[in-house]
Scaffold this active site. Structure first.
Site, short mmCIF file in Angstrom:
data_model
loop_
_atom_site.label_atom_id
_atom_site.label_comp_id
_atom_site.label_asym_id
_atom_site.label_seq_id
_atom_site.Cartn_x
_atom_site.Cartn_y
_atom_site.Cartn_z
N CYS A 151 0.86 -1.19 0.00
CA CYS A 151 0.00 0.00 0.00
C CYS A 151 0.89 1.24 0.00
CB CYS A 151 -0.85 0.01 1.26
SG CYS A 151 -1.79 -1.48 1.49
N ARG A 177 1.47 1.35 -6.03
CA ARG A 177 1.73 0.40 -4.92
C ARG A 177 0.48 -0.37 -4.55
NH1 ARG A 177 6.38 1.89 -1.97
NH2 ARG A 177 5.53 0.95 -0.10
N TRP A 209 -3.72 -2.00 -1.27
CA TRP A 209 -3.72 -3.28 -1.97
C TRP A 209 -4.20 -4.28 -0.92
CZ3 TRP A 209 -0.65 -7.90 -1.61
CH2 TRP A 209 -0.86 -8.79 -2.67
N ASN A 266 0.73 0.15 6.07
CA ASN A 266 1.22 -0.68 4.97
C ASN A 266 1.91 -1.87 5.62
OD1 ASN A 266 2.24 -1.79 2.65
ND2 ASN A 266 4.03 -0.45 2.58
N GLY A 267 1.42 -3.07 5.32
CA GLY A 267 2.03 -4.28 5.90
C GLY A 267 0.95 -5.27 6.31
N GLU A 299 9.28 -14.76 -18.95
CA GLU A 299 9.03 -13.32 -18.80
C GLU A 299 8.01 -12.86 -19.82
OE1 GLU A 299 9.38 -11.41 -16.55
OE2 GLU A 299 8.98 -9.46 -17.44
N LYS A 336 4.46 -11.12 -18.78
CA LYS A 336 4.11 -9.78 -19.26
C LYS A 336 2.73 -9.81 -19.90
CE LYS A 336 6.20 -7.32 -17.57
NZ LYS A 336 6.90 -8.19 -16.71
N GLU A 375 -0.12 -10.58 -17.21
CA GLU A 375 -0.37 -9.64 -16.11
C GLU A 375 -0.98 -8.33 -16.61
OE1 GLU A 375 2.89 -8.12 -13.77
OE2 GLU A 375 4.27 -8.43 -15.40
N HIS A 407 4.29 -33.48 -23.31
CA HIS A 407 3.98 -34.41 -22.21
C HIS A 407 2.71 -34.00 -21.49
CE1 HIS A 407 7.75 -36.48 -22.85
NE2 HIS A 407 8.33 -35.29 -22.95
N LYS A 466 2.85 -2.95 -7.30
CA LYS A 466 4.19 -2.84 -7.87
C LYS A 466 5.21 -3.63 -7.06
CE LYS A 466 7.38 -1.38 -10.63
NZ LYS A 466 7.47 -2.00 -11.96
C1 AGP Z 1 6.68 -7.94 -12.80
O1 AGP Z 1 6.06 -7.44 -13.99
C2 AGP Z 1 5.68 -8.17 -11.71
N1 AGP Z 1 4.99 -6.97 -11.44
C3 AGP Z 1 6.24 -8.90 -10.52
O2 AGP Z 1 6.46 -10.23 -10.93
C4 AGP Z 1 7.57 -8.38 -9.91
O3 AGP Z 1 8.64 -8.66 -10.78
C5 AGP Z 1 7.82 -9.13 -8.59
O4 AGP Z 1 6.76 -8.84 -7.72
C6 AGP Z 1 9.14 -8.78 -7.93
O5 AGP Z 1 9.17 -7.41 -7.59
P1 AGP Z 1 10.57 -6.76 -7.17
O6 AGP Z 1 11.47 -6.86 -8.37
O7 AGP Z 1 10.25 -5.36 -6.79
O8 AGP Z 1 11.12 -7.57 -6.02
#
Ligand code: AGP
Length: 582
Positions: free
Chosen positions: A2, A27, A75, A99-100, A458, A462, A465, A481, A577
């Site tokens: 958050c 965030r 979040w 936040n936490g 990756e 991408k 997400e 398989h 994020k």
């Molecule tokens: C990446 O597009 C994602 N948003 C997510 O997988 C991110 O890479 C992951 O949460 C790790 O975040 P960080 O690099 O800030 O540790």
């Protein structure tokens, strides 16, 4: 995770709180709210959805006179994203944003409710707020200290206390910083929220309590006042703006050649960790950072002939890890605040193992706690889907390997990569055409072998997400398989083929899916790989650099697919994020 902001000063807090929350929206953006306080009353305005919804409410509701306030963008962790669960929370004379995660919230809730305390929300935050209220008679430091000593888990709190015209803050495991203004002071989860007002800040350390009024900032640790170092951020104000691009994600992809060039000039003449000194390397991270670790591991094993394990941090932190005498644990994190990655780093340190951080955020926990940290210098990455940070993490790992094996030719070649990457980005409309051909798909597959498979992971992440298309990355030889049963007419299959040693093997896997009417998109570095539907050829380079050219094409495909699907590309649903909770 958050976002938290707080203000105390000569102006009305509303403008700073809203603008600050907008800068922190990456965030988390399930819901948001602000609290304004003056001698007579506390006003709390909250809304579900993005900050723009909160702004609308603030236009409808008259704000009280105030010079003190806190704000929060959420979040959701405990309790669904609704107005009741949105922060700030107020219990008795205490108003708080958090936040936490409070891990013992359940038992504390039972204790409080047994005392007759009525809690309205499902959140752990309201429990923490009520606990501080229980201890708050007239000594804020004492109340905050006593209450937080009973909390297990992670927190960054912004706190208002009735009868005190000050702003209070404390943190444990979640980041929180203090900003210093002219007759006003601030708190925020990230410097980006305050950079318009000030570049002077301090990092609150674990257990420190900050007390801010318009002209003074005091920080206490174990009830004793401590001196805080005032740092100056070089963050550019415009880095938190789209600079004319429609989305941050596209802006940040287009920045890749520049930030890559900066990284190369920053490290080309620097000593980097010599991997030949170690018996074994562990790379630990989450999500894209882990996927870039797989790219790095492939190079470390191929070039340095060193065993390199890659683990996702959420597993690594709890599993039995066998450390050899000279193990190096590399933790990779854009935010430097990912809870699982922090825990993995701390586990290595507790075992006396050397840690190296590859991080973007200089003020972050990982950057501060690793034995050695290499900053990638990507600048602020606002889009939740990482792009430029991934490229720089991969480039830095390549540089570490090249220097370990003293590959002078490759070090020279690397200078060309930003130019080659720019050429690819200059023809980005090609990937818009790819997206046009597949944006209505329900499923997509990415297949490759070795380092190509690492890129597939990756590319697949991408796509899913930001476009919400179900996508899977598969080792090309593994698809047959079982999962090949999902291949049906027109399913998009992306084949990444850059490693000549196994290109023909992947090519035969391509034929297996083509014979089942999949639509094949091939990203390769040679004309020798046939075009089965769509083919894009990136320049052939040393294996160090192919990911730096291939992955941006996959980032663009994900971006344009999401754009065609009309989605909120920079803030995809359910994501944040940096995940600062388990
Ligand atoms: C990446 O597009 C994602 N948003 C997510 O997988 C991110 O890479 C992951 O949460 C790790 O975040 P960080 O690099 O800030 O540790």
């Amino acid at each position: 995770m958050c976002g938290i902001v707080g203000y105390v000063g000569k102006k009305h807090p509303k403008e700073f709180l809203i603008n600050g929350l907008k800068k922190l929206e990456y965030r988390g953006y399930d819901s948001s709210g602000i609290a304004l306080e003056n001698e007579e009353e506390t006003q709390i305005i909250k809304s579900v959805g993005k900050i723009v919804e909160l702004e609308k409410k603030l236009q409808e509701e008259k704000s009280i006179t105030a010079t003190l306030g806190i704000g929060h963008t959420r979040w959701a962790t405990h309790g669904e994203a609704n107005e009741v669960n949105a922060h700030p929370h107020k219990v008795g004379r205490v108003t708080l944003v958090h936040n936490g995660i409070i891990e013992n919230a359940r038992e504390l809730r039972k204790e409080l409710e047994a005392k007759g305390v009525s809690l309205k929300s499902e959140t752990d935050t309201e429990v923490a707020c009520a606990l501080i209220n229980e201890y708050y008679e007239d000594n804020p430091i004492e109340a905050i200290t006593k209450a937080t000593k009973r909390l297990k888990g992670s927190y960054a709190f912004g706190i208002l206390l009735e009868g005190k015209d000050k702003l209070y803050a404390i943190r444990k495991d979640s980041p929180l910083m203090i900003g210093y203004g002219e007759q006003e002071n601030y708190i925020a989860s990230d410097i980006a929220a305050m950079i318009q007002e000030t570049n002077r800040y301090s990092l609150l350390k674990e257990g420190e309590i900050a007390v801010l009024d318009p002209n003074k900032v005091q920080v206490f640790y174990e009830e004793k006042e401590v001196e805080k170092e005032i740092l100056e951020s070089n963050l550019k104000e415009d880095s938190a703006s789209k600079s004319g691009y429609e989305h941050f994600m596209l802006k940040e992809i287009m920045e890749e050649p520049t930030v890559l060039r900066n990284l190369i000039s920053r490290y080309e003449d620097k000593d980097l960790p010599d991997l030949s000194q170690y018996d074994e390397i562990h790379i630990v991270a989450c999500g894209s950072a882990m996927y870039v670790g797989l790219v790095g591991a492939s190079l470390i094993e191929e070039k340095c002939k060193k065993k390199c394990y890659v683990e996702c941090a959420s597993e690594y932190r709890y599993k039995t890890v066998l450390y050899r005498p000279k193990t190096l644990v590399i933790v990779i994190s854009q935010s430097g605040e990912t809870a699982d990655t922090i825990a993995a780093m701390r586990k290595a340190k507790e075992n006396g193992v050397e840690t190296l951080g590859i991080v973007n955020t200089e003020t972050s926990t990982i950057a501060r706690e690793c034995d050695k940290t290499l900053l990638i210098g990507a600048g602020v990455e606002v889009a939740v889907a990482t792009t430029k940070a991934y490229i720089l993490q991969a480039a830095l790992l390549s540089l570490i390997v090249m220097k370990t094996v003293k590959d002078e030719d490759a070090l020279k070649e690397m200078k060309q990569i930003p130019i080659l990457l720019q050429k690819i980005l200059d023809e980005k409309e090609i990937f818009l055409d790819v997206a046009k051909s597949m944006y209505k798909a329900e499923d997509a597959f990415f297949i490759g072998r070795g380092i190509d498979y690492a890129m597939c992971l990756e590319g697949s992440l991408k796509l899913k997400e930001v476009s919400y298309i179900h996508s899977e990355a598969f080792q090309a030889g593994e698809l047959k398989h079982g999962t090949i049963s999902l291949i049906k007419k027109g399913v998009p299959v992306f084949a990444i083929i850059t490693d000549p040693a196994i290109a023909d093997k992947t090519e035969s896997n391509v034929m297996e899916v083509k014979s089942r009417d999949a639509f094949i998109y091939t990203i390769t570095n040679t004309e020798e790989i046939p075009n089965h539907g769509f083919r894009y050829i990136v320049p052939k380079t040393s294996s160090y650099f192919e990911p730096l050219l291939v992955v941006p094409t996959l980032q663009l495909i994900g971006y344009y697919t999401a754009k065609l699907r009309g989605l909120d590309i920079d803030k995809p649903r359910n994501l944040a994020k940096s995940v600062t909770v388990e």
